[in-house]
Scaffold this active site. Structure first.
Site, PDB file in Angstrom:
ATOM      1  N   ASP A  29       0.868  -1.168   0.000  1.00  0.00           N
ATOM      2  CA  ASP A  29       0.000   0.000   0.000  1.00  0.00           C
ATOM      3  C   ASP A  29       0.913   1.229   0.000  1.00  0.00           C
ATOM      4  O   ASP A  29       2.129   1.131   0.174  1.00  0.00           O
ATOM      5  CB  ASP A  29      -0.972  -0.031   1.191  1.00  0.00           C
ATOM      6  CG  ASP A  29      -2.212   0.799   0.876  1.00  0.00           C
ATOM      7  OD1 ASP A  29      -2.129   1.682   0.002  1.00  0.00           O
ATOM      8  OD2 ASP A  29      -3.268   0.577   1.501  1.00  0.00           O
TER       9      ASP A  29
HETATM   10  C1  BGC Z   1      -5.081   2.980  -0.159  1.00  0.00           C
HETATM   11  C2  BGC Z   1      -5.228   1.869  -1.182  1.00  0.00           C
HETATM   12  C3  BGC Z   1      -5.026   2.426  -2.571  1.00  0.00           C
HETATM   13  C4  BGC Z   1      -3.667   3.084  -2.642  1.00  0.00           C
HETATM   14  C5  BGC Z   1      -3.306   3.618  -4.006  1.00  0.00           C
HETATM   15  C6  BGC Z   1      -3.832   3.792  -0.373  1.00  0.00           C
HETATM   16  O1  BGC Z   1      -3.786   4.917   0.433  1.00  0.00           O
HETATM   17  O2  BGC Z   1      -5.091   2.423   1.139  1.00  0.00           O
HETATM   18  O3  BGC Z   1      -6.487   1.265  -1.046  1.00  0.00           O
HETATM   19  O4  BGC Z   1      -5.162   1.403  -3.519  1.00  0.00           O
HETATM   20  O5  BGC Z   1      -3.648   4.166  -1.713  1.00  0.00           O
HETATM   21  O6  BGC Z   1      -4.026   4.748  -4.331  1.00  0.00           O
END
Ligand code: BGC
Length: 758
Positions: free
Chosen positions: A301
């Protein structure tokens, strides 16, 4: 003789234990790995890697955001240059085909190895045509419909130049304080697993070869693991679960998605059992690769490797990088740790080259499976936008899912549907907004394309029949608009008050300590109530709410979630009765926040015991809440018709489980309108070596019935459906009695019993 010494204790364990059956599930390895274990691809991966330098391999493990967003700690100023010099092998947040095409050209034509880029984006419940939020869609229990929503999203995403979505989020969620419950499929493991698999198949197609087709994109199962169980519902917080609960409740949807072929997985932000997921070898290697046979790649993440430092398991970025890579994390999303430190880590022998190779092979394997090496530009047709965005069939699918997602929570005195010709006062802060109908993570959904509730109601009932007044803002204590709203209500036959929470109050980092409507909205409802006109509450929100007060002052309550681009049409379809509501809750609505976390598959305690009160009776309670039941339970939702259940048959009612047990029930539409019922099957293992839930969902079917029509519905229960992690953590079933309930919610009362013999 020696053999007898050995055999006697073994046999004694078998018989004394008395609970082992012949059924033991071996974790299925071949299901997941069959997708990406094509020898031809493996040969191409090997040959490519044999020509790559360490720097080039590291470049494949780097994912940067494009110039479309500016977040992230170390975004390179010049993404083009980073691609050209091989430091960046993957891009996210770029979604304009011409721009993506140029980036791809640089990667393919101007780098030594010519390895194409992945283009990722958060396409969560639609790209342009926005479907209801995922929690809403789960309430449809329409697995095919959900799969189709992912198909539509994939085609629109491809038109935008993407080949990878960070979806589905399959975290089981049981705490409405957590804002991300809106992105998941609710509290149930079984339903969540079916939806996980369906969404993967929708994005990637069904079967190993479909990922390379022109209409599919790579899916990403997230957030691995147990991100949906943060303490106190605070986003990113500590998760602390027993291995049993982790494996039984939280892991199955991830596994279902992987078994359906998902080629990528995203590691979660949270720690679990004191180890941040992004540094967890247990999760990323032992469970994901060794037990489940996953051989795609894991992306972190957002900057999750960097966060290992504040988590307190790494002293610095260098150590964080080593922990992540050694745990089995392939790709660093925006953290820039792999780019800056991986080479150094290899030189210092803190990570082995072999592990870097393995991580790189995971990424390349998926790029081959996507067909990117055969045609790097095949996702980059700059004319596709005009053809694909907001196609009529996309809008029709979104409308259909939106109305199937709507849950009718209350409907006294047949307040709904509203007959044509009646004068409707449409009031409330969400009656005439567009952006809020999209909820959170709405891709590139355009609010100007959203059908507002007002627009949908006016189109259906006629402009002169719908009197609109905002009444109040959604939060600010301002009663200036009340008089206009009261005037509208007095001049109408029925009032529809659109209340809820703004779309931006759901999604990431939107945890809340209250789940009641803001005070001003309650005051507005109370004021409208004084007119004595029938009062319909129309709710727009992304989490279960405490509606204890609202349920006593309204005649009908309609939970519309955030219904997406076609929301206004879908709401009008339901309020008019053109569509008979059939949604069923997938998260419990508590009576008060104090009951949270609350879910239907609870267990008994040993006490308190008061005779003759029924099964709930052993469930502990509060002194200030007479009835520790939810306000609206899991699986619950009304229709404009009624359904009656009878003739529960269980054949055989005694079984050694060599063959499945068949549960049959007759469902009759006992009302006056055609309608769809979600017939649900629950079981309880009455006595086992470990405590078991009082009920667990094991099957369901959506059945459409004309008035007076009956249908027999059958479910099969096999060894897998009665299996669990036993006392010694082996997986299988135990003989004994099982109770069965079939009905229209988790409180179904048509009951039967069967016995499993050894
Ligand atoms: C979120 C994810 C997301 C990623 C990319 C993160 O802050 O938790 O769910 O896919 O950002 O945008």
């Amino acid at each position: 003789m020696k053999i007898i010494y050995l055999l006697v204790p073994l046999l004694a364990i078998y018989f004394l234990d008395g609970c082992r059956s012949s059924y033991d599930r071996t974790e299925s390895r071949e299901t997941a790995s069959r997708y990406f274990s094509d020898p031809k691809i493996e040969r191409r991966v090997d040959s490519l890697m044999s020509q790559m330098t360490l720097d080039e391999k590291i470049g494949q493990l780097v994912l940067y955001s494009s110039h479309f967003t500016t977040t992230g700690p170390t975004l390179p100023k010049n993404v083009e240059e980073a691609i050209r010099n091989g430091t960046c092998g993957n891009i996210f947040n770029a979604h304009v085909p011409a721009y993506n095409r140029e980036l791809q050209r640089i990667a393919v034509e101007e780098t030594r190895m010519g390895i194409p880029l992945l283009f990722g984006y958060d396409v969560i419940h639609g790209m342009k045509t926005i479907f209801p939020i995922n929690l809403g869609m789960s309430c449809s229990w329409d697995i095919e419909g959900i799969k189709n929503s992912a198909r539509v999203a994939a085609r629109e995403a491809i038109a935008a130049g993407l080949n990878w979505t960070f979806s589905p989020m399959v975290d089981v969620t049981r705490d409405p304080r957590w804002g991300r419950v809106s992105e998941g499929s609710g509290e149930d493991t079984y339903l969540g697993s079916l939806i996980a698999a369906a969404m993967v198949e929708g994005y990637q197609g069904e079967g190993p070869e479909t990922l390379a087709s022109d209409s599919t994109i790579l899916a990403c199962i997230k957030h691995f693991a147990a991100y949906g169980a943060p303490q106190a519902g605070r986003d990113y917080q500590t998760v602390d679960l027993s291995d049993r609960t982790l494996r039984e409740t939280y892991l199955p949807p991830y596994k279902a998605g992987i078994d359906a072929g998902a080629g990528s997985v995203m590691s979660a932000f949270n720690d679990i059992d004191a180890i941040p997921a992004t540094a967890s070898r247990y999760l990323m290697t032992d469970i994901l690769r060794k037990e489940w046979g996953f051989n795609g790649f894991v992306v972190t993440d957002f900057t999750a490797i960097n966060e290992l430092v504040p988590h307190g398991v790494a002293a610095d970025s260098l150590e964080a990088g080593a922990l992540a890579l050694n745990a089995g994390i392939n790709m660093d999303l925006q953290g820039d740790i792999y780019h800056r430190f991986l080479k150094q880590l290899v030189e210092q022998k803190r990570v082995f080259l072999k592990q870097v190779d393995k991580m790189c092979a995971g990424v390349l394997r998926i790029k081959f499976a996507l067909g990117l090496f055969d045609d790097p530009y095949r996702y980059l047709d700059t004319t596709a936008v005009a053809r694909e965005f907001y196609k009529p069939e996309n809008l029709a699918a979104a409308r259909d899912m939106a109305r199937k997602s709507i849950v009718l929570l209350k409907n006294d005195n047949r307040t709904l549907p509203i007959a044509t010709g009646r004068k409707i006062a449409l009031i409330g802060p969400f009656a005439n907004t567009r952006i809020d109908l999209l909820g959170s993570w709405y891709g590139q959904g355009d609010s100007s394309h959203v059908v507002s509730i007002l627009q949908g109601m006016q189109e259906r009932f006629g402009h002169n029949k719908v009197i609109y007044a905002q009444g109040a803002p959604y939060e600010q204590e301002s009663r200036i608009g009340f008089s206009q709203a009261l005037h509208a209500a007095r001049n109408s036959d029925i009032t529809v008050v659109a209340v809820g929470l703004p779309g931006s109050w759901s999604g990431e980092a939107t945890s809340m300590t209250t789940i009641t409507l803001p005070l001003i909205q309650q005051e507005l409802i109370a004021a409208i109530r004084t007119t004595g006109k029938p009062l319909v509450l129309l709710l727009l929100n992304g989490r279960p709410l405490d509606l204890s007060w609202e349920s006593t002052v309204s005649d009908a309550i309609v939970e519309a979630w955030y219904p997406g681009t076609e929301g206004g049409h879908a709401v009008a379809d339901v309020l008019s009765g053109d569509f008979n509501p059939c949604g069923k809750l997938t998260m419990t609505f508590p009576r008060t926040l104090g009951q949270v976390p609350i879910h239907y598959d609870i267990k008994n305690t040993g006490r308190p015991f008061t005779p003759n009160v029924g099964e709930q009776h052993y469930v502990s309670r509060y002194i200030d809440l007479p009835d520790n039941t939810p306000l609206y339970p899991f699986g619950y939702g009304l229709s404009y018709t009624t359904f009656a259940y009878s003739d529960l048959r269980i054949v055989p009612d005694k079984s050694d489980m060599k063959q499945p047990i068949e549960i049959t029930v007759t469902v009759r539409n006992s009302g006056e309108r055609s309608g769809t019922e979600v017939v649900q099957l629950y079981i309880q293992d009455v006595v086992a070596s470990v405590t078991r839930p009082l009920r667990q969902l094991k099957g369901f079917e959506r059945v459409e019935l004309a008035p007076g029509e009956s249908r027999e519905i059958s479910f099969q229960l096999d060894a897998e459906s009665i299996s669990f992690y036993r006392q010694d953590m082996s997986y299988g079933y135990e003989p004994g009695q099982f109770k069965v309930w079939v009905g229209g919610s988790s409180t179904a009362d048509l009951e039967g019993i069967f016995e499993v013999t050894r």
